[in-house]
Write an enzyme that holds these catalytic residues in place. Sequence first.
Site, PDB file in Angstrom:
ATOM      1  N   GLU A 101       0.809  -1.212   0.000  1.00 38.41           N
ATOM      2  CA  GLU A 101       0.000   0.000   0.000  1.00 38.41           C
ATOM      3  C   GLU A 101       0.844   1.265   0.000  1.00 38.41           C
ATOM      4  O   GLU A 101       1.964   1.279   0.498  1.00 38.41           O
ATOM      5  CB  GLU A 101      -0.890   0.042   1.245  1.00 38.41           C
ATOM      6  CG  GLU A 101      -1.930  -1.037   1.299  1.00 38.41           C
ATOM      7  CD  GLU A 101      -2.730  -0.980   2.592  1.00 38.41           C
ATOM      8  OE1 GLU A 101      -3.673  -1.772   2.699  1.00 38.41           O
ATOM      9  OE2 GLU A 101      -2.415  -0.158   3.471  1.00 38.41           O
ATOM     10  N   CYS A 114       3.038   8.329   1.766  1.00 42.45           N
ATOM     11  CA  CYS A 114       3.320   7.312   2.776  1.00 42.45           C
ATOM     12  C   CYS A 114       3.572   6.007   2.040  1.00 42.45           C
ATOM     13  O   CYS A 114       2.699   5.523   1.305  1.00 42.45           O
ATOM     14  CB  CYS A 114       2.139   7.183   3.736  1.00 42.45           C
ATOM     15  SG  CYS A 114       2.364   5.890   4.985  1.00 42.45           S
ATOM     16  N   CYS A 121       4.328  -7.840   7.556  1.00 44.66           N
ATOM     17  CA  CYS A 121       5.168  -7.371   8.655  1.00 44.66           C
ATOM     18  C   CYS A 121       5.325  -8.498   9.676  1.00 44.66           C
ATOM     19  O   CYS A 121       4.410  -9.308   9.852  1.00 44.66           O
ATOM     20  CB  CYS A 121       4.542  -6.148   9.324  1.00 44.66           C
ATOM     21  SG  CYS A 121       5.594  -5.353  10.568  1.00 44.66           S
ATOM     22  N   CYS A 125       2.162  -5.904  15.853  1.00 48.50           N
ATOM     23  CA  CYS A 125       1.559  -4.871  16.706  1.00 48.50           C
ATOM     24  C   CYS A 125       0.054  -5.078  16.727  1.00 48.50           C
ATOM     25  O   CYS A 125      -0.574  -5.271  15.690  1.00 48.50           O
ATOM     26  CB  CYS A 125       1.906  -3.477  16.189  1.00 48.50           C
ATOM     27  SG  CYS A 125       3.674  -3.086  16.264  1.00 48.50           S
ATOM     28  N   CYS A 128      -2.548  -2.793  14.572  1.00 51.81           N
ATOM     29  CA  CYS A 128      -2.218  -2.529  13.174  1.00 51.81           C
ATOM     30  C   CYS A 128      -2.681  -3.674  12.285  1.00 51.81           C
ATOM     31  O   CYS A 128      -2.369  -4.841  12.555  1.00 51.81           O
ATOM     32  CB  CYS A 128      -0.712  -2.331  13.042  1.00 51.81           C
ATOM     33  SG  CYS A 128      -0.150  -2.077  11.344  1.00 51.81           S
ATOM     34  N   CYS A 346      -3.602   1.126   7.849  1.00 56.51           N
ATOM     35  CA  CYS A 346      -2.505   0.482   7.139  1.00 56.51           C
ATOM     36  C   CYS A 346      -2.726  -1.027   7.069  1.00 56.51           C
ATOM     37  O   CYS A 346      -2.896  -1.690   8.086  1.00 56.51           O
ATOM     38  CB  CYS A 346      -1.189   0.788   7.849  1.00 56.51           C
ATOM     39  SG  CYS A 346       0.248   0.149   6.979  1.00 56.51           S
TER      40      CYS A 346
END
Length: 357
Positions: A101, A114, A121, A125, A128, A346
């Site tokens: 993204e 961004c 990932c 977290c 997120c 995100c």
Amino acid sequence: MTLIADIPILNKKDIRKLKLDDLKAWLVEIGEKPFRAKQIYEWLWKHSIQSFAEMNNVSLALREKLEQHFAINAVQVATEQLSNDGTIKSAFKLYDSNIVEGVLIPHDERKTACVSSQVGCSLTCKFCATGYMDRVRNLDAAEIYDQVVRINEQSLRQYGTPLTNIVYMGMGEPMLNYANVMQSIERITAHDGLGMAARRITVSTAGIAKMIKKMADDGVKANLALSLHAANDEKRNQIMPINETNSLEALKDALKHYHQVTGRKVTYEYIVFDNFNDTLQDAEELLRFSKIIPCKINLIEYNPIANADFVNTDDDRLQNFIYYLADRGCQVNVRRSRGKDIDAACGQLAVKEKQQA
């Protein structure tokens, strides 16, 4: 040095992985003049071409040789969403069909890109959407660069003005793809690249202490932001498991080193969650952490996700939080959520694209 003259056609390497000297050496090996390397490099980076056929000052014979041995794995826009507030969120398709993204965030005279640094990932977290995805792979420098190019095209088309800022705050942890992230910054700031000023670029990390130190020691001119979100270890461990191996004490040490070497302030990003990190005690802990080195604090409005139960604190508690910090000398900014009417958080758009593929 390994030359690339005999790479099989089915295993063509992205030519942008070659350094300029390597490209010169390859050209000499096939009987071409080395000055052609600079021409080709400018086409690849400054003009951001997507095919060798676009190199109109390069001979057809050389273009055919380039086509035979190399690829240009350009990033393409798969899906584009325009928010009512002017934010544009894109799902970018990579050469291997993975999706990442990028977001164009317009604000007055500022137009910010961004960008993502990884497919997925590994940091998990809890607040997120990307943290609920597996990390598939790192992006290479050209793939990061291409996101900036595509978002700049969107800015020119939608607003008639180029990008002014870049933040590495998209999918992935930039410090866990350090070499490619730094190479992308080098290309973005190069005179034969996009020519942007390093002071307009910010690298955001969830907190990899040794890499914060390395960024300082390497003389990186881009800015540093730390996704903090809690200023005590117990709470931070709950929402950011990386804190278990990179505690606040370790981060304090790294930040002191960063400031000592660079002389620059850092930005702390802090989402104020309802009934989690929004008390005056939390504000006091953040205040104490902010005294380590010169800094500014961005209080960020949260974009809720389906996987987690976190929501924003209410306005009264947020105002009390802001006043507590500001009255004690902190530089505090509030970053309101953008793109609420699209897949704003995100990772959300990438997940949707993957599900629909």
